[in-house]
Design a protein around this motif. Sequence first.
Motif, PDB file in Angstrom:
ATOM      1  N   MET A   1       0.848  -1.206   0.000  1.00  0.00           N
ATOM      2  CA  MET A   1       0.000   0.000   0.000  1.00  0.00           C
ATOM      3  C   MET A   1       0.873   1.243   0.000  1.00  0.00           C
ATOM      4  N   SER A   2       0.572   2.151  -0.869  1.00  0.00           N
ATOM      5  CA  SER A   2       1.331   3.396  -0.884  1.00  0.00           C
ATOM      6  C   SER A   2       0.366   4.566  -0.768  1.00  0.00           C
ATOM      7  N   ALA A   3       0.736   5.500   0.044  1.00  0.00           N
ATOM      8  CA  ALA A   3      -0.171   6.598   0.350  1.00  0.00           C
ATOM      9  C   ALA A   3       0.049   7.758  -0.605  1.00  0.00           C
ATOM     10  N   THR A   4      -0.987   8.539  -0.782  1.00  0.00           N
ATOM     11  CA  THR A   4      -0.887   9.768  -1.570  1.00  0.00           C
ATOM     12  C   THR A   4      -0.038  10.786  -0.827  1.00  0.00           C
ATOM     13  N   LYS A   5       0.815  11.479  -1.591  1.00  0.00           N
ATOM     14  CA  LYS A   5       1.602  12.560  -0.990  1.00  0.00           C
ATOM     15  C   LYS A   5       1.300  13.857  -1.728  1.00  0.00           C
ATOM     16  N   GLN A   6       1.507  14.967  -1.026  1.00  0.00           N
ATOM     17  CA  GLN A   6       1.245  16.275  -1.622  1.00  0.00           C
ATOM     18  C   GLN A   6       2.453  17.176  -1.436  1.00  0.00           C
ATOM     19  N   TYR A   7       2.746  17.925  -2.490  1.00  0.00           N
ATOM     20  CA  TYR A   7       3.897  18.821  -2.475  1.00  0.00           C
ATOM     21  C   TYR A   7       3.413  20.221  -2.827  1.00  0.00           C
ATOM     22  N   PRO A   8       3.329  21.126  -1.861  1.00  0.00           N
ATOM     23  CA  PRO A   8       2.808  22.467  -2.108  1.00  0.00           C
ATOM     24  C   PRO A   8       3.753  23.313  -2.959  1.00  0.00           C
ATOM     25  N   LYS A   9       3.168  24.066  -3.902  1.00  0.00           N
ATOM     26  CA  LYS A   9       3.917  25.029  -4.710  1.00  0.00           C
ATOM     27  C   LYS A   9       3.038  26.252  -4.900  1.00  0.00           C
ATOM     28  N   GLU A  10       3.390  27.342  -4.245  1.00  0.00           N
ATOM     29  CA  GLU A  10       2.577  28.560  -4.283  1.00  0.00           C
ATOM     30  C   GLU A  10       1.123  28.220  -3.943  1.00  0.00           C
ATOM     31  N   ASP A  11       0.178  28.491  -4.860  1.00  0.00           N
ATOM     32  CA  ASP A  11      -1.237  28.272  -4.521  1.00  0.00           C
ATOM     33  C   ASP A  11      -1.773  26.937  -5.026  1.00  0.00           C
ATOM     34  N   VAL A  12      -0.892  26.033  -5.419  1.00  0.00           N
ATOM     35  CA  VAL A  12      -1.349  24.698  -5.833  1.00  0.00           C
ATOM     36  C   VAL A  12      -0.543  23.639  -5.082  1.00  0.00           C
ATOM     37  N   TRP A  42      11.375  12.637  -3.863  1.00  0.00           N
ATOM     38  CA  TRP A  42      11.684  12.534  -5.293  1.00  0.00           C
ATOM     39  C   TRP A  42      11.100  13.682  -6.099  1.00  0.00           C
ATOM     40  N   ILE A  43      10.113  14.393  -5.539  1.00  0.00           N
ATOM     41  CA  ILE A  43       9.567  15.585  -6.194  1.00  0.00           C
ATOM     42  C   ILE A  43      10.081  16.806  -5.450  1.00  0.00           C
ATOM     43  N   GLN A  44      10.826  17.667  -6.151  1.00  0.00           N
ATOM     44  CA  GLN A  44      11.439  18.845  -5.519  1.00  0.00           C
ATOM     45  C   GLN A  44      10.933  20.091  -6.236  1.00  0.00           C
ATOM     46  N   VAL A  45       9.798  20.598  -5.746  1.00  0.00           N
ATOM     47  CA  VAL A  45       9.089  21.663  -6.460  1.00  0.00           C
ATOM     48  C   VAL A  45       9.843  22.989  -6.472  1.00  0.00           C
ATOM     49  N   GLU A  46      10.878  23.107  -5.644  1.00  0.00           N
ATOM     50  CA  GLU A  46      11.602  24.376  -5.605  1.00  0.00           C
ATOM     51  C   GLU A  46      12.470  24.604  -6.841  1.00  0.00           C
ATOM     52  N   HIS A  47      12.626  23.589  -7.684  1.00  0.00           N
ATOM     53  CA  HIS A  47      13.567  23.693  -8.795  1.00  0.00           C
ATOM     54  C   HIS A  47      12.940  24.116 -10.122  1.00  0.00           C
ATOM     55  N   ALA A  48      11.682  24.528 -10.121  1.00  0.00           N
ATOM     56  CA  ALA A  48      11.075  25.018 -11.365  1.00  0.00           C
ATOM     57  C   ALA A  48       9.912  25.933 -11.014  1.00  0.00           C
ATOM     58  N   SER A  49       9.438  26.672 -12.003  1.00  0.00           N
ATOM     59  CA  SER A  49       8.308  27.565 -11.778  1.00  0.00           C
ATOM     60  C   SER A  49       7.019  26.754 -11.653  1.00  0.00           C
ATOM     61  N   LYS A  50       6.043  27.365 -11.018  1.00  0.00           N
ATOM     62  CA  LYS A  50       4.751  26.701 -10.877  1.00  0.00           C
ATOM     63  C   LYS A  50       4.191  26.344 -12.247  1.00  0.00           C
ATOM     64  N   ASP A  51       4.274  27.262 -13.202  1.00  0.00           N
ATOM     65  CA  ASP A  51       3.697  27.005 -14.532  1.00  0.00           C
ATOM     66  C   ASP A  51       4.357  25.803 -15.199  1.00  0.00           C
ATOM     67  N   ASP A  52       5.665  25.715 -15.088  1.00  0.00           N
ATOM     68  CA  ASP A  52       6.360  24.575 -15.712  1.00  0.00           C
ATOM     69  C   ASP A  52       5.967  23.260 -15.035  1.00  0.00           C
ATOM     70  N   ILE A  53       5.809  23.305 -13.732  1.00  0.00           N
ATOM     71  CA  ILE A  53       5.425  22.085 -13.008  1.00  0.00           C
ATOM     72  C   ILE A  53       3.998  21.672 -13.371  1.00  0.00           C
ATOM     73  N   SER A  66      -1.046  14.740 -10.246  1.00  0.00           N
ATOM     74  CA  SER A  66      -2.138  15.651 -10.533  1.00  0.00           C
ATOM     75  C   SER A  66      -1.922  16.928  -9.730  1.00  0.00           C
ATOM     76  N   ILE A  67      -2.730  17.935 -10.053  1.00  0.00           N
ATOM     77  CA  ILE A  67      -2.630  19.240  -9.391  1.00  0.00           C
ATOM     78  C   ILE A  67      -3.937  19.524  -8.678  1.00  0.00           C
ATOM     79  N   THR A  68      -3.819  20.021  -7.477  1.00  0.00           N
ATOM     80  CA  THR A  68      -5.013  20.472  -6.766  1.00  0.00           C
ATOM     81  C   THR A  68      -4.766  21.888  -6.268  1.00  0.00           C
ATOM     82  N   LEU A  69      -5.826  22.685  -6.192  1.00  0.00           N
ATOM     83  CA  LEU A  69      -5.680  24.030  -5.651  1.00  0.00           C
ATOM     84  C   LEU A  69      -5.484  23.934  -4.148  1.00  0.00           C
ATOM     85  N   ASP A  70      -4.623  24.785  -3.624  1.00  0.00           N
ATOM     86  CA  ASP A  70      -4.316  24.745  -2.203  1.00  0.00           C
ATOM     87  C   ASP A  70      -5.504  25.277  -1.405  1.00  0.00           C
TER      88      ASP A  70
END
Length: 70
Positions: A1-12, A42-53, A66-70
């Motif tokens: 079983m693997s759980a969902t993880k979330q990585y915040p980037k600005e407002d998403v 493994w996901i490092q959101v600080e290394h690109a812009s929100k739009d590129d991600i 996937s992307i969800t609004l914060d």
Amino acid sequence: MSATKQYPKEDVKVVWEPSKCIHSGNCARGLPNVFRPKDKPWIQVEHASKDDIVDQVSKCPSGALSITLD
Ligand code: SF4
């Protein structure tokens, strides 16, 4: 079983559902500084812009990313 993880980037958040991943490698090829399968986390959101991600996440063929609004 693997759980969902979330990585915040600005407002998403990048949502990661490992059980859905088909290991296409699209994400790591498209944005190798952000999607780094050998690193932890493994996901490092600080290394690109929100739009590129957001753009790269939309190309995930399995829906594991996937992307969800914060
Ligand atoms: S693009 Fe999606 S399916 Fe492909 S490796 Fe990345 S998370 Fe997995």
